[in-house]
Motif scaffolding. Structure first.
Motif, PDB file in Angstrom:
ATOM      1  N   CYS A  94       0.814  -1.223   0.000  1.00 32.39           N
ATOM      2  CA  CYS A  94       0.000   0.000   0.000  1.00 32.39           C
ATOM      3  C   CYS A  94       0.847   1.273   0.000  1.00 32.39           C
ATOM      4  O   CYS A  94       0.313   2.377  -0.070  1.00 32.39           O
ATOM      5  CB  CYS A  94      -0.967   0.000   1.180  1.00 32.39           C
ATOM      6  SG  CYS A  94      -0.187   0.249   2.789  1.00 32.39           S
ATOM      7  N   ARG A  95       2.162   1.119   0.125  1.00 34.01           N
ATOM      8  CA  ARG A  95       3.140   2.221   0.122  1.00 34.01           C
ATOM      9  C   ARG A  95       3.002   3.181   1.296  1.00 34.01           C
ATOM     10  O   ARG A  95       3.440   4.316   1.232  1.00 34.01           O
ATOM     11  CB  ARG A  95       3.088   2.965  -1.203  1.00 34.01           C
ATOM     12  CG  ARG A  95       3.452   2.054  -2.348  1.00 34.01           C
ATOM     13  CD  ARG A  95       3.848   2.814  -3.566  1.00 34.01           C
ATOM     14  NE  ARG A  95       4.462   1.882  -4.498  1.00 34.01           N
ATOM     15  CZ  ARG A  95       4.033   1.693  -5.720  1.00 34.01           C
ATOM     16  NH1 ARG A  95       3.001   2.353  -6.178  1.00 34.01           N
ATOM     17  NH2 ARG A  95       4.653   0.839  -6.497  1.00 34.01           N
ATOM     18  N   ALA A  96       2.391   2.741   2.377  1.00 32.30           N
ATOM     19  CA  ALA A  96       2.269   3.567   3.583  1.00 32.30           C
ATOM     20  C   ALA A  96       3.605   3.575   4.322  1.00 32.30           C
ATOM     21  O   ALA A  96       4.354   2.597   4.283  1.00 32.30           O
ATOM     22  CB  ALA A  96       1.175   3.018   4.483  1.00 32.30           C
ATOM     23  N   TYR A  97       3.904   4.689   4.975  1.00 32.50           N
ATOM     24  CA  TYR A  97       5.075   4.833   5.843  1.00 32.50           C
ATOM     25  C   TYR A  97       4.579   4.970   7.265  1.00 32.50           C
ATOM     26  O   TYR A  97       3.595   5.660   7.519  1.00 32.50           O
ATOM     27  CB  TYR A  97       5.894   6.071   5.459  1.00 32.50           C
ATOM     28  CG  TYR A  97       6.611   5.918   4.152  1.00 32.50           C
ATOM     29  CD1 TYR A  97       7.886   5.362   4.101  1.00 32.50           C
ATOM     30  CD2 TYR A  97       6.019   6.317   2.968  1.00 32.50           C
ATOM     31  CE1 TYR A  97       8.554   5.216   2.898  1.00 32.50           C
ATOM     32  CE2 TYR A  97       6.677   6.172   1.755  1.00 32.50           C
ATOM     33  CZ  TYR A  97       7.940   5.623   1.730  1.00 32.50           C
ATOM     34  OH  TYR A  97       8.598   5.479   0.543  1.00 32.50           O
ATOM     35  N   PHE A  98       5.279   4.331   8.212  1.00 31.05           N
ATOM     36  CA  PHE A  98       4.830   4.328   9.601  1.00 31.05           C
ATOM     37  C   PHE A  98       5.984   3.969  10.506  1.00 31.05           C
ATOM     38  O   PHE A  98       7.068   3.630  10.034  1.00 31.05           O
ATOM     39  CB  PHE A  98       3.674   3.339   9.793  1.00 31.05           C
ATOM     40  CG  PHE A  98       3.858   2.062   9.010  1.00 31.05           C
ATOM     41  CD1 PHE A  98       4.649   1.042   9.493  1.00 31.05           C
ATOM     42  CD2 PHE A  98       3.260   1.914   7.772  1.00 31.05           C
ATOM     43  CE1 PHE A  98       4.840  -0.117   8.764  1.00 31.05           C
ATOM     44  CE2 PHE A  98       3.443   0.755   7.036  1.00 31.05           C
ATOM     45  CZ  PHE A  98       4.235  -0.259   7.535  1.00 31.05           C
ATOM     46  N   PRO A 125       0.288  -1.992   9.407  1.00 27.14           N
ATOM     47  CA  PRO A 125      -0.851  -1.512  10.191  1.00 27.14           C
ATOM     48  C   PRO A 125      -1.924  -0.826   9.344  1.00 27.14           C
ATOM     49  O   PRO A 125      -3.039  -0.645   9.796  1.00 27.14           O
ATOM     50  CB  PRO A 125      -0.216  -0.525  11.176  1.00 27.14           C
ATOM     51  CG  PRO A 125       1.054  -0.107  10.552  1.00 27.14           C
ATOM     52  CD  PRO A 125       1.513  -1.244   9.689  1.00 27.14           C
ATOM     53  N   GLU A 126      -1.595  -0.463   8.112  1.00 24.76           N
ATOM     54  CA  GLU A 126      -2.555   0.207   7.233  1.00 24.76           C
ATOM     55  C   GLU A 126      -3.416  -0.785   6.456  1.00 24.76           C
ATOM     56  O   GLU A 126      -4.639  -0.675   6.449  1.00 24.76           O
ATOM     57  CB  GLU A 126      -1.822   1.128   6.254  1.00 24.76           C
ATOM     58  CG  GLU A 126      -1.075   2.260   6.929  1.00 24.76           C
ATOM     59  CD  GLU A 126      -1.989   3.266   7.598  1.00 24.76           C
ATOM     60  OE1 GLU A 126      -3.062   3.563   7.058  1.00 24.76           O
ATOM     61  OE2 GLU A 126      -1.619   3.758   8.675  1.00 24.76           O
ATOM     62  N   CYS A 127      -2.770  -1.745   5.775  1.00 26.08           N
ATOM     63  CA  CYS A 127      -3.535  -2.646   4.897  1.00 26.08           C
ATOM     64  C   CYS A 127      -3.565  -4.093   5.385  1.00 26.08           C
ATOM     65  O   CYS A 127      -4.278  -4.920   4.829  1.00 26.08           O
ATOM     66  CB  CYS A 127      -2.982  -2.584   3.471  1.00 26.08           C
ATOM     67  SG  CYS A 127      -1.352  -3.345   3.264  1.00 26.08           S
ATOM     68  N   GLY A 128      -2.771  -4.422   6.411  1.00 27.13           N
ATOM     69  CA  GLY A 128      -2.783  -5.773   6.964  1.00 27.13           C
ATOM     70  C   GLY A 128      -1.918  -6.765   6.211  1.00 27.13           C
ATOM     71  O   GLY A 128      -1.930  -7.961   6.522  1.00 27.13           O
ATOM     72  N   ALA A 129      -1.143  -6.312   5.236  1.00 30.07           N
ATOM     73  CA  ALA A 129      -0.290  -7.219   4.461  1.00 30.07           C
ATOM     74  C   ALA A 129       0.856  -7.746   5.323  1.00 30.07           C
ATOM     75  O   ALA A 129       1.397  -7.032   6.166  1.00 30.07           O
ATOM     76  CB  ALA A 129       0.280  -6.492   3.244  1.00 30.07           C
ATOM     77  N   ALA A 130       1.205  -9.005   5.110  1.00 27.41           N
ATOM     78  CA  ALA A 130       2.378  -9.589   5.745  1.00 27.41           C
ATOM     79  C   ALA A 130       3.591  -9.154   4.927  1.00 27.41           C
ATOM     80  O   ALA A 130       3.656  -9.409   3.728  1.00 27.41           O
ATOM     81  CB  ALA A 130       2.271 -11.103   5.783  1.00 27.41           C
TER      82      ALA A 130
END
Length: 89
Positions: free
Chosen positions: A28-32, A57-62
């Motif tokens: 999802c390319r989220a940064y956290f 934590p954004e999309c739930g991907a492993a």
């Protein structure tokens, strides 16, 4: 490490802030930022089998990413749980 000074003549207390690690999700390319408890480190016999993993934590991907020597040093020093993989011969 932050230090809190006590009363005169009393020893000072030191408080260590929990380690936070910056990460990104390739899906999802989220940064956290993640705490040490949100990461897992697996150390294998080679660089190809040494990696860290987490759940986005954004999309739930492993997510699983390779970990070189410097990453291993930072994660272990920051309290990330480590699994040592043993090869079977």
């Amino acid at each position: 490490m932050a230090e809190m000074s006590g009363m005169p003549g009393m020893p000072s207390l030191s408080c260590e802030a929990p380690a936070l690690f910056k990460a990104a999700c390739p899906d999802c390319r989220a940064y956290f930022e993640l705490s040490a408890g949100a990461l897992r480190l697996a150390i294998g016999a080679s660089h190809r089998t040494t990696f860290y993993s987490f759940t986005c934590p954004e999309c739930g991907a492993a997510v699983r990413k390779p970990a070189g020597d410097r990453i291993v040093e930072l994660l272990t020093g920051g309290g990330v749980r480590t699994l040592r993989l043993h090869s079977t011969v």
